[in-house]
Design a protein around this motif. Structure first.
Motif, mmCIF file in Angstrom:
data_model
loop_
_atom_site.group_PDB
_atom_site.id
_atom_site.type_symbol
_atom_site.label_atom_id
_atom_site.label_comp_id
_atom_site.label_asym_id
_atom_site.label_seq_id
_atom_site.Cartn_x
_atom_site.Cartn_y
_atom_site.Cartn_z
ATOM 1 N N ARG A 3 0.888 -1.295 0.110
ATOM 2 C CA ARG A 3 0.046 0.013 0.052
ATOM 3 C C ARG A 3 0.674 1.259 0.020
ATOM 4 O O ARG A 3 0.701 2.216 -0.628
ATOM 5 C CB ARG A 3 -0.933 0.161 1.273
ATOM 6 N N VAL A 4 1.915 1.333 0.894
ATOM 7 C CA VAL A 4 2.727 2.326 0.869
ATOM 8 C C VAL A 4 3.444 2.600 -0.568
ATOM 9 O O VAL A 4 3.498 3.850 -0.813
ATOM 10 C CB VAL A 4 4.107 2.124 1.998
ATOM 11 N N ASP A 6 2.167 2.153 -3.308
ATOM 12 C CA ASP A 6 1.047 2.721 -4.148
ATOM 13 C C ASP A 6 1.012 4.286 -4.074
ATOM 14 O O ASP A 6 0.724 5.072 -4.877
ATOM 15 C CB ASP A 6 -0.346 2.183 -3.801
ATOM 16 N N TYR A 7 1.206 4.646 -2.502
ATOM 17 C CA TYR A 7 1.067 6.111 -2.321
ATOM 18 C C TYR A 7 2.341 6.766 -3.008
ATOM 19 O O TYR A 7 2.133 7.791 -3.590
ATOM 20 C CB TYR A 7 1.116 6.096 -0.836
ATOM 21 N N SER A 8 3.355 6.130 -2.788
ATOM 22 C CA SER A 8 4.757 6.809 -3.396
ATOM 23 C C SER A 8 4.485 7.004 -4.842
ATOM 24 O O SER A 8 5.001 8.110 -5.300
ATOM 25 C CB SER A 8 5.805 5.693 -3.002
ATOM 26 N N GLU A 9 3.799 6.200 -5.649
ATOM 27 C CA GLU A 9 3.634 6.219 -6.993
ATOM 28 C C GLU A 9 2.777 7.318 -7.266
ATOM 29 O O GLU A 9 2.910 8.039 -8.337
ATOM 30 C CB GLU A 9 3.334 4.900 -7.798
ATOM 31 N N TYR A 10 1.815 7.141 -6.437
ATOM 32 C CA TYR A 10 0.444 8.427 -6.668
ATOM 33 C C TYR A 10 1.028 9.763 -6.636
ATOM 34 O O TYR A 10 1.084 10.698 -7.417
ATOM 35 C CB TYR A 10 -0.361 8.400 -5.539
ATOM 36 N N TRP A 11 2.031 10.141 -5.319
ATOM 37 C CA TRP A 11 2.410 11.571 -5.398
ATOM 38 C C TRP A 11 3.660 11.595 -6.277
ATOM 39 O O TRP A 11 3.760 12.967 -6.479
ATOM 40 C CB TRP A 11 3.193 11.198 -3.798
ATOM 41 N N GLU A 12 4.423 10.780 -6.760
ATOM 42 C CA GLU A 12 5.227 10.960 -7.853
ATOM 43 C C GLU A 12 4.689 11.531 -9.119
ATOM 44 O O GLU A 12 4.955 12.501 -9.610
ATOM 45 C CB GLU A 12 6.039 9.903 -8.086
ATOM 46 N N ARG A 15 3.161 15.212 -8.253
ATOM 47 C CA ARG A 15 4.005 16.121 -7.935
ATOM 48 C C ARG A 15 4.216 16.845 -9.604
ATOM 49 O O ARG A 15 4.404 18.050 -9.849
ATOM 50 C CB ARG A 15 5.183 15.825 -7.474
#
Length: 351
Positions: A3-4, A6-12, A15
């Motif tokens: 899940r973490v 997924d969040y990392s990819e989302y914020w990339e 941005r």
């Protein structure tokens, strides 16, 4: 952990969409000079972006030096939101108008300071530690009202139900609790938001990239207004600029060819032709900073007194009330509401 990731990819991805507003667009490294100028870290990047937007990007070193002087002029404030913004507004005002601390203090009775500075000196955010700077405060305020002590103690209670009714009457649609709170805290911003959405429709239906950058030529996209109601749009072409600063935009809407005229705001800035105020002619009132005219308080033929508000400019969250440096009669007004001005553009003439 999955899940973490997924969040990392989302914020990339997110941005990348907001890259144009990222502080790294104008600032490429850390800065140690904050130990000298005491600009809070969160404000430093905002101030940098704001300075670039107001045409002071090449003078940011001067803005930082002026920040130190502005802070001392205001009594060496404890710099947090919103006191740090007041110092920043004053610093940019000084650089824009080529003023040193001594000159700003000497001419304080005649200058049109940013509204945030004036309202701070009126006591709208409370009394600073160590009191207000004198005689600077008295020179700036002249006869303006002052709040003594804590502003909240004398603030009348807010009737949220009356405000909700007012919003429903004005906008004629369903008003949410969030709308009421937004209007209570940020009345001008909320009114602008409602006007914007009333003009351009349900913009929350657009994805972020389309909203911020617009579609590419020949790009096809869908906009779902509500379940079962989807628009199919294809961007086709954009014409050359016409004399009114507009472009014809051609597109397909659900297979039908359409076109609309759109104002090119960037080109309008580049086409900007406006007389400048002559500094050696006292009756010519120029814009103290670049900005948009949001209110004009006098008309040609009106009698004005020294210190009387003439018009209000707004730029990058900074409002400036332009006041009259002299007594006289307004000979001619050179601006209209919503006009965009550069620094020193002629606002009106007084004789």
């Amino acid at each position: 952990m999955e899940r973490v990731f997924d969040y990392s990819e989302y914020w990339e991805g997110a941005r990348g969409l907001y890259a144009a507003f990222d502080c790294t667009a104008t600032m490429k490294s850390g800065n140690s000079d904050v130990y000298e100028n005491e600009i809070p870290g969160g404000q430093y990047t905002n101030l940098h972006f704001q300075a670039h937007s107001m045409g002071l990007g090449s003078k940011f070193k001067e803005v930082k030096k002026a920040y130190v002087e502005a802070n001392q002029m205001l009594g060496d404030l404890i710099k947090v939101t919103p006191s740090s913004k007041i110092v920043g507004d004053l610093a940019q005002f000084m650089v824009q108008n080529g003023l040193s601390r001594a000159e700003a203090e000497a001419q304080a009775e005649e200058l049109s300071f940013p509204r945030s500075v004036v309202e701070f000196l009126q006591g709208y955010i409370g009394v600073p530690h160590g009191g207000f700077p004198e005689p600077f405060r008295s020179k700036v305020l002249k006869d303006l009202p002052r709040v003594e002590g804590r502003p909240g103690a004398s603030l009348p209670p807010l009737d949220l139900q009356a405000l909700e009714k007012e919003l429903v009457d004005r906008h004629g649609e369903e008003v949410t609790p969030e709308d009421v709170l937004s209007a209570a805290m940020y009345p001008d911003v909320f009114a602008h938001f409602k006007d914007f959405t009333a003009t351009f429709g349900p913009l929350d239906s657009l994805n972020t990239r389309l909203f911020l950058q617009g579609p590419r030529i020949a790009e096809e996209f869908e906009v779902e207004l509500e379940r079962g109601k989807t628009l199919h749009i294809k961007a086709l072409a954009v014409s050359d600029l016409n004399r009114a600063g507009q472009r014809q935009v051609f597109f397909e809407l659900n297979g039908q060819l359409r076109s609309i005229l759109v104002k090119d705001t960037q080109a309008m800035k580049e086409m900007h032709f406006h007389p400048k105020a002559l500094k050696d002619v006292k009756g010519q009132i120029g814009a103290p900073m670049p900005g948009k005219v949001i209110d004009i308080k006098v008309a040609a033929g009106a009698k004005v007194t020294k210190g009387q508000p003439l018009c209000v400019l707004s730029a990058m969250k900074m409002e400036t009330v332009v006041t009259s440096p002299m007594e006289g009669t307004v000979r001619k007004v050179h601006v209209t509401k919503d006009m965009t001005l550069e620094g020193d553009d002629l606002i009106l003439e007084i004789e």
